[in-house]
Design an enzyme around this catalytic site. Structure first.
Site, PDB file in Angstrom:
ATOM      1  N   ASP A  31       0.854  -1.184   0.000  1.00 48.22           N
ATOM      2  CA  ASP A  31       0.000   0.000   0.000  1.00 48.22           C
ATOM      3  C   ASP A  31       0.891   1.236   0.000  1.00 48.22           C
ATOM      4  O   ASP A  31       1.858   1.309   0.776  1.00 48.22           O
ATOM      5  CB  ASP A  31      -0.903  -0.023   1.239  1.00 48.22           C
ATOM      6  CG  ASP A  31      -2.006   1.009   1.189  1.00 48.22           C
ATOM      7  OD1 ASP A  31      -1.700   2.207   1.005  1.00 48.22           O
ATOM      8  OD2 ASP A  31      -3.168   0.631   1.366  1.00 48.22           O
ATOM      9  N   ASN A  87     -12.990  -3.584   2.325  1.00 47.65           N
ATOM     10  CA  ASN A  87     -13.989  -2.524   2.406  1.00 47.65           C
ATOM     11  C   ASN A  87     -14.795  -2.616   1.114  1.00 47.65           C
ATOM     12  O   ASN A  87     -14.288  -2.317   0.049  1.00 47.65           O
ATOM     13  CB  ASN A  87     -13.322  -1.148   2.517  1.00 47.65           C
ATOM     14  CG  ASN A  87     -12.454  -1.024   3.748  1.00 47.65           C
ATOM     15  OD1 ASN A  87     -12.768  -1.561   4.799  1.00 47.65           O
ATOM     16  ND2 ASN A  87     -11.343  -0.326   3.621  1.00 47.65           N
ATOM     17  N   GLN A  94     -14.543   1.923   1.202  1.00 48.41           N
ATOM     18  CA  GLN A  94     -13.803   1.611  -0.017  1.00 48.41           C
ATOM     19  C   GLN A  94     -13.471   2.902  -0.743  1.00 48.41           C
ATOM     20  O   GLN A  94     -14.356   3.654  -1.131  1.00 48.41           O
ATOM     21  CB  GLN A  94     -14.617   0.679  -0.918  1.00 48.41           C
ATOM     22  CG  GLN A  94     -13.868   0.224  -2.151  1.00 48.41           C
ATOM     23  CD  GLN A  94     -14.699  -0.739  -3.017  1.00 48.41           C
ATOM     24  OE1 GLN A  94     -15.900  -0.898  -2.813  1.00 48.41           O
ATOM     25  NE2 GLN A  94     -14.050  -1.359  -3.972  1.00 48.41           N
ATOM     26  N   HIS A 100     -10.237  -5.056  -3.375  1.00 48.62           N
ATOM     27  CA  HIS A 100      -8.889  -5.287  -2.855  1.00 48.62           C
ATOM     28  C   HIS A 100      -8.961  -5.762  -1.416  1.00 48.62           C
ATOM     29  O   HIS A 100      -9.799  -5.323  -0.644  1.00 48.62           O
ATOM     30  CB  HIS A 100      -7.996  -4.055  -2.981  1.00 48.62           C
ATOM     31  CG  HIS A 100      -8.549  -2.783  -2.425  1.00 48.62           C
ATOM     32  ND1 HIS A 100      -9.588  -2.083  -2.999  1.00 48.62           N
ATOM     33  CD2 HIS A 100      -8.192  -2.065  -1.330  1.00 48.62           C
ATOM     34  CE1 HIS A 100      -9.846  -0.987  -2.298  1.00 48.62           C
ATOM     35  NE2 HIS A 100      -9.013  -0.964  -1.259  1.00 48.62           N
ATOM     36  N   HIS A 102      -7.018  -6.003   2.069  1.00 47.18           N
ATOM     37  CA  HIS A 102      -5.938  -5.413   2.864  1.00 47.18           C
ATOM     38  C   HIS A 102      -5.351  -6.487   3.772  1.00 47.18           C
ATOM     39  O   HIS A 102      -6.098  -7.172   4.475  1.00 47.18           O
ATOM     40  CB  HIS A 102      -6.475  -4.297   3.774  1.00 47.18           C
ATOM     41  CG  HIS A 102      -6.934  -3.082   3.057  1.00 47.18           C
ATOM     42  ND1 HIS A 102      -6.129  -1.978   2.892  1.00 47.18           N
ATOM     43  CD2 HIS A 102      -8.119  -2.786   2.475  1.00 47.18           C
ATOM     44  CE1 HIS A 102      -6.803  -1.043   2.243  1.00 47.18           C
ATOM     45  NE2 HIS A 102      -8.017  -1.516   1.967  1.00 47.18           N
TER      46      HIS A 102
END
Length: 143
Positions: A31, A87, A94, A100, A102
């Protein structure tokens, strides 16, 4: 691919990323604004906005990758645990409209909270209300 999706641009190679894992269908990269050292995003290479938009084989690839990568990420950064989450939708936080996962490494005493903290206050539901919600969800799943 979506022309206006930052994650699709990463998959296409138009935007650089710190890639840590890649298959034909899945990409994992650090990230750019991490919550912790080693915070990794695991994404499907093909564009899907919501978890429910994923074909079952792609969902299997995505969540299989997240499951296998989580302990490897923890080991790499010496983490004591990890939060793994999605999310799904703007109301859930989101920020990028591309599914995606995490993987956020956690460390003893890091001041973070459990995944339960993301929903805010817990509803006070009676047994009857819980039964009704279970019935509603089961009916929606059965279609």
């Amino acid at each position: 691919m979506s022309d206006d999706c930052i994650f699709c641009s990463i998959v296409a190679g138009d935007i650089p990323a710190r890639t840590v894992y890649e298959t034909d269908s899945v990409l994992a990269f650090l990230d750019a604004n991490p919550l912790a050292r080693g915070h990794t995003l695991v994404i499907p290479k093909s564009h899907a906005h919501h978890v429910g938009d994923l074909a079952s084989d792609l969902a299997s690839d995505l969540f299989g990758a997240a499951a296998s990568l989580t302990p490897e990420i923890q080991a790499a950064v010496g983490a004591d645990g990890a939060n793994v989450g999605v999310n799904d939708g703007e109301a859930a936080g989101q920020e990028v409209p591309h599914v995606h996962v995490h993987v956020v490494p956690r460390f003893e005493g890091d001041g973070g909270a459990a995944i339960h903290a993301v929903a805010g206050g817990r509803p006070d539901l009676s047994d009857d209300e819980l039964d009704a919600v279970a019935d509603e969800v089961a009916a929606a799943i059965d279609g």
